[in-house]
Structures are given as C-alpha cells and as structure tokens.
Design a protein around this motif. Structure first.
Motif, PDB file in Angstrom:
ATOM      1  N   TYR A  50       0.823  -1.216   0.000  1.00 56.38           N
ATOM      2  CA  TYR A  50       0.000   0.000   0.000  1.00 56.38           C
ATOM      3  C   TYR A  50       0.858   1.269   0.000  1.00 56.38           C
ATOM      4  N   GLU A  51       1.856   1.289   0.878  1.00 57.79           N
ATOM      5  CA  GLU A  51       2.660   2.506   1.019  1.00 57.79           C
ATOM      6  C   GLU A  51       3.438   2.803  -0.254  1.00 57.79           C
ATOM      7  N   ALA A  52       3.958   1.744  -0.880  1.00 56.73           N
ATOM      8  CA  ALA A  52       4.718   1.917  -2.125  1.00 56.73           C
ATOM      9  C   ALA A  52       3.821   2.505  -3.221  1.00 56.73           C
ATOM     10  N   VAL A  53       2.562   2.062  -3.248  1.00 55.13           N
ATOM     11  CA  VAL A  53       1.611   2.585  -4.236  1.00 55.13           C
ATOM     12  C   VAL A  53       1.382   4.081  -4.010  1.00 55.13           C
ATOM     13  N   GLN A  54       1.238   4.462  -2.731  1.00 56.31           N
ATOM     14  CA  GLN A  54       1.021   5.880  -2.394  1.00 56.31           C
ATOM     15  C   GLN A  54       2.203   6.746  -2.830  1.00 56.31           C
ATOM     16  N   ASN A  55       3.405   6.161  -2.802  1.00 58.83           N
ATOM     17  CA  ASN A  55       4.598   6.916  -3.208  1.00 58.83           C
ATOM     18  C   ASN A  55       4.805   6.907  -4.722  1.00 58.83           C
ATOM     19  N   LEU A  56       4.542   5.761  -5.325  1.00 58.94           N
ATOM     20  CA  LEU A  56       4.852   5.574  -6.750  1.00 58.94           C
ATOM     21  C   LEU A  56       3.875   6.306  -7.677  1.00 58.94           C
ATOM     22  N   LEU A  57       2.583   6.203  -7.379  1.00 60.16           N
ATOM     23  CA  LEU A  57       1.595   6.715  -8.330  1.00 60.16           C
ATOM     24  C   LEU A  57       1.689   8.221  -8.611  1.00 60.16           C
ATOM     25  N   SER A  93      -8.427  -4.068   4.421  1.00 53.13           N
ATOM     26  CA  SER A  93      -7.923  -4.644   5.667  1.00 53.13           C
ATOM     27  C   SER A  93      -7.030  -5.863   5.417  1.00 53.13           C
ATOM     28  N   ARG A  94      -6.878  -6.260   4.145  1.00 49.32           N
ATOM     29  CA  ARG A  94      -6.044  -7.426   3.848  1.00 49.32           C
ATOM     30  C   ARG A  94      -4.573  -7.009   3.791  1.00 49.32           C
ATOM     31  N   PRO A  95      -3.714  -7.638   4.604  1.00 44.83           N
ATOM     32  CA  PRO A  95      -2.308  -7.216   4.656  1.00 44.83           C
ATOM     33  C   PRO A  95      -1.578  -7.427   3.320  1.00 44.83           C
ATOM     34  N   ASP A  96      -0.653  -6.513   3.024  1.00 43.02           N
ATOM     35  CA  ASP A  96       0.105  -6.585   1.767  1.00 43.02           C
ATOM     36  C   ASP A  96       1.376  -7.427   1.940  1.00 43.02           C
ATOM     37  N   ASN A  97       2.276  -7.353   0.948  1.00 38.23           N
ATOM     38  CA  ASN A  97       3.508  -8.148   0.999  1.00 38.23           C
ATOM     39  C   ASN A  97       4.400  -7.779   2.181  1.00 38.23           C
ATOM     40  N   CYS A  98       4.193  -6.600   2.759  1.00 35.00           N
ATOM     41  CA  CYS A  98       4.949  -6.185   3.954  1.00 35.00           C
ATOM     42  C   CYS A  98       4.144  -6.406   5.223  1.00 35.00           C
ATOM     43  N   HIS A  99       3.033  -7.140   5.106  1.00 35.90           N
ATOM     44  CA  HIS A  99       2.156  -7.436   6.252  1.00 35.90           C
ATOM     45  C   HIS A  99       1.550  -6.184   6.865  1.00 35.90           C
ATOM     46  N   GLU A 141     -17.544  -4.453 -11.668  1.00 36.41           N
ATOM     47  CA  GLU A 141     -17.687  -3.255 -10.833  1.00 36.41           C
ATOM     48  C   GLU A 141     -17.074  -3.454  -9.452  1.00 36.41           C
ATOM     49  N   ASP A 142     -16.282  -4.496  -9.305  1.00 34.71           N
ATOM     50  CA  ASP A 142     -15.648  -4.748  -8.012  1.00 34.71           C
ATOM     51  C   ASP A 142     -14.236  -5.269  -8.231  1.00 34.71           C
ATOM     52  N   ALA A 143     -13.256  -4.397  -8.002  1.00 35.64           N
ATOM     53  CA  ALA A 143     -11.859  -4.770  -8.259  1.00 35.64           C
ATOM     54  C   ALA A 143     -11.219  -5.510  -7.087  1.00 35.64           C
ATOM     55  N   GLY A 144     -11.998  -5.799  -6.014  1.00 30.95           N
ATOM     56  CA  GLY A 144     -11.514  -6.762  -5.030  1.00 30.95           C
ATOM     57  C   GLY A 144     -10.989  -6.288  -3.693  1.00 30.95           C
ATOM     58  N   ARG A 145     -10.941  -4.984  -3.459  1.00 30.47           N
ATOM     59  CA  ARG A 145     -10.507  -4.453  -2.150  1.00 30.47           C
ATOM     60  C   ARG A 145      -9.127  -4.959  -1.711  1.00 30.47           C
ATOM     61  N   TYR A 146      -8.209  -5.081  -2.655  1.00 31.60           N
ATOM     62  CA  TYR A 146      -6.831  -5.374  -2.280  1.00 31.60           C
ATOM     63  C   TYR A 146      -5.960  -4.393  -3.063  1.00 31.60           C
ATOM     64  N   LEU A 147      -4.725  -4.735  -3.333  1.00 32.77           N
ATOM     65  CA  LEU A 147      -3.831  -3.766  -3.965  1.00 32.77           C
ATOM     66  C   LEU A 147      -4.313  -3.306  -5.326  1.00 32.77           C
ATOM     67  N   CYS A 148      -5.024  -4.165  -6.051  1.00 34.98           N
ATOM     68  CA  CYS A 148      -5.536  -3.790  -7.374  1.00 34.98           C
ATOM     69  C   CYS A 148      -6.530  -2.642  -7.243  1.00 34.98           C
ATOM     70  N   ASP A 149      -7.535  -2.854  -6.431  1.00 34.91           N
ATOM     71  CA  ASP A 149      -8.576  -1.855  -6.194  1.00 34.91           C
ATOM     72  C   ASP A 149      -7.965  -0.579  -5.610  1.00 34.91           C
TER      73      ASP A 149
END
Length: 208
Positions: A50-57, A93-99, A141-149
């Motif tokens: 999540y954090e990497a996405v916030q920085n990269l995008l 709420s699903r943990p990412d690769n960094c938990h 209409e539902d990208a899954g509530r994980y890193l994709c969404d």
C-alpha cells in the motif's frame, strides 16, 4: 504534426500464490508489441504494498503527464480479461507483501466512496469482443478491495478519472502472455480513442 500520446502501463510483482505475476509478464510482452508510432508507452512494476503505491503513483502522473494510465493485475478467479469500471475508497484490511494495511482502511481520507473511470468500459469491451482477437473481455464493478482496487482508486483520484484497471487470469488459464498482451493492446488503443471524445469525470452512479 500530431503530438504523441503518453500511456503508462503497470503490472504487479509476485504475491501470495502468484509466484509469477501474469500481469507484469503480460505488460512486458505489451512493451515489446508497443502501441504504435503515435504513442509513447512506459511500463513499470508496482510493489504489492500500500505505502509503495502511495509513493509511486503520484510520481508516475507527475513524471510522464500521461493521457492514460492503465494498471494491470492478476486475478486467480478470472477466466477473461476483465475491465474494472471503478475504484472503491474503503474496506482495505487485507495485509500486503509487507504485512501492513492502511490504518484508516481507505485509499484517500475524505475522498468519494467510489470513483468511476472516465472511460466507458462497456464500450471498450463490446468493441474488442467484436474484433477477431480470440481473447474474451468482460467488465466488472468490483476490483476486489486489495492492492488492485487500492491502486486503481488512487490513480483515478490523481488522474481525474483518466485511468483504467484490467484484471488478467493467471498464465495459461487459458491465455498465454502473448495473447494477454494482444488483448491489452487492443483494449488500450480503444480506451485512447474514447478518451479523445470524452473528458468528463463521473462519480459512481450505480449502487454496490
């Protein structure tokens, strides 16, 4: 002379049971194909964090000033190339690769619950399915509530709707990386075509 368009396409790194992430493999194949002489194509691999996405995008939008950003992700449940219509702000709420996961559980605090892409995915789907590509396209209409969404929402927010998300099935289930790349190419060229004829951003109209 017409100015070249810039398109950024991203895929994700491996995660969970996806030791090879079909999205990044397909995006690398797309890079080989290119989007034709009128389009500058930049590809990048996105960490499943999540954090990497916030920085990269924000840096991708700032650096390339793209007409369109297309994020590609893998879905173990997908059997078609799936065009996502919108991104959701809450429920992460699903943990990412960094938990880790966002403390607030949302992408952008105070942002709208849902942002629609400025692109009419139904039109893109119909157009590509009517060509003789041999790869089936669908919409969701539902990208899954994980890193994709999460990535999709942040990108839609930053790009004022000029973003798209495409889910691809795992490699060989049923399509090869080359087939997925051909499908991505067809889909992205149609999206660019539609974007030229529409500039308005809509907030989500449908109920979830």
């Amino acid at each position: 002379m017409e100015q070249k368009k810039t398109v950024v396409v991203t895929g994700f790194e491996p995660f969970g049971e996806h030791a090879v992430n079909a999205s990044w493999v397909a995006v690398q194949e797309l890079k080989k194909l290119g989007l034709g002489p009128a389009v500058n194509l930049h590809v990048t691999e996105v960490p499943v964090e999540y954090e990497a996405v916030q920085n990269l995008l924000p840096s991708l939008w700032d650096q390339y000033k793209p007409q369109l950003v297309v994020h590609v992700g893998v879905s173990g449940m997908a059997t078609t190339v799936t065009l996502e219509k919108c991104g959701q702000n809450q429920g992460y709420s699903r943990p990412d690769n960094c938990h880790s996961c966002p403390k607030s559980g949302c992408c952008v605090e105070g942002g709208p619950d849902c942002i629609d892409s400025a692109i009419d995915m139904d039109l893109v789907c119909k157009s590509v399915n009517n060509s003789d590509l041999g790869v089936s396209i669908s919409v969701s209409e539902d990208a899954g509530r994980y890193l994709c969404d999460y990535t999709y929402y942040v990108s839609l927010y930053l790009g004022k709707g000029r973003s798209a998300f495409v889910h691809v099935p795992p490699l060989g289930k049923p399509y090869s990386a080359e087939q997925l790349a051909q499908a991505l190419r067809a889909v992205i060229l149609k999206m660019l075509d539609l974007l030229e004829h529409s500039t308005e951003v809509q907030h989500c109209q449908h109920s979830h």
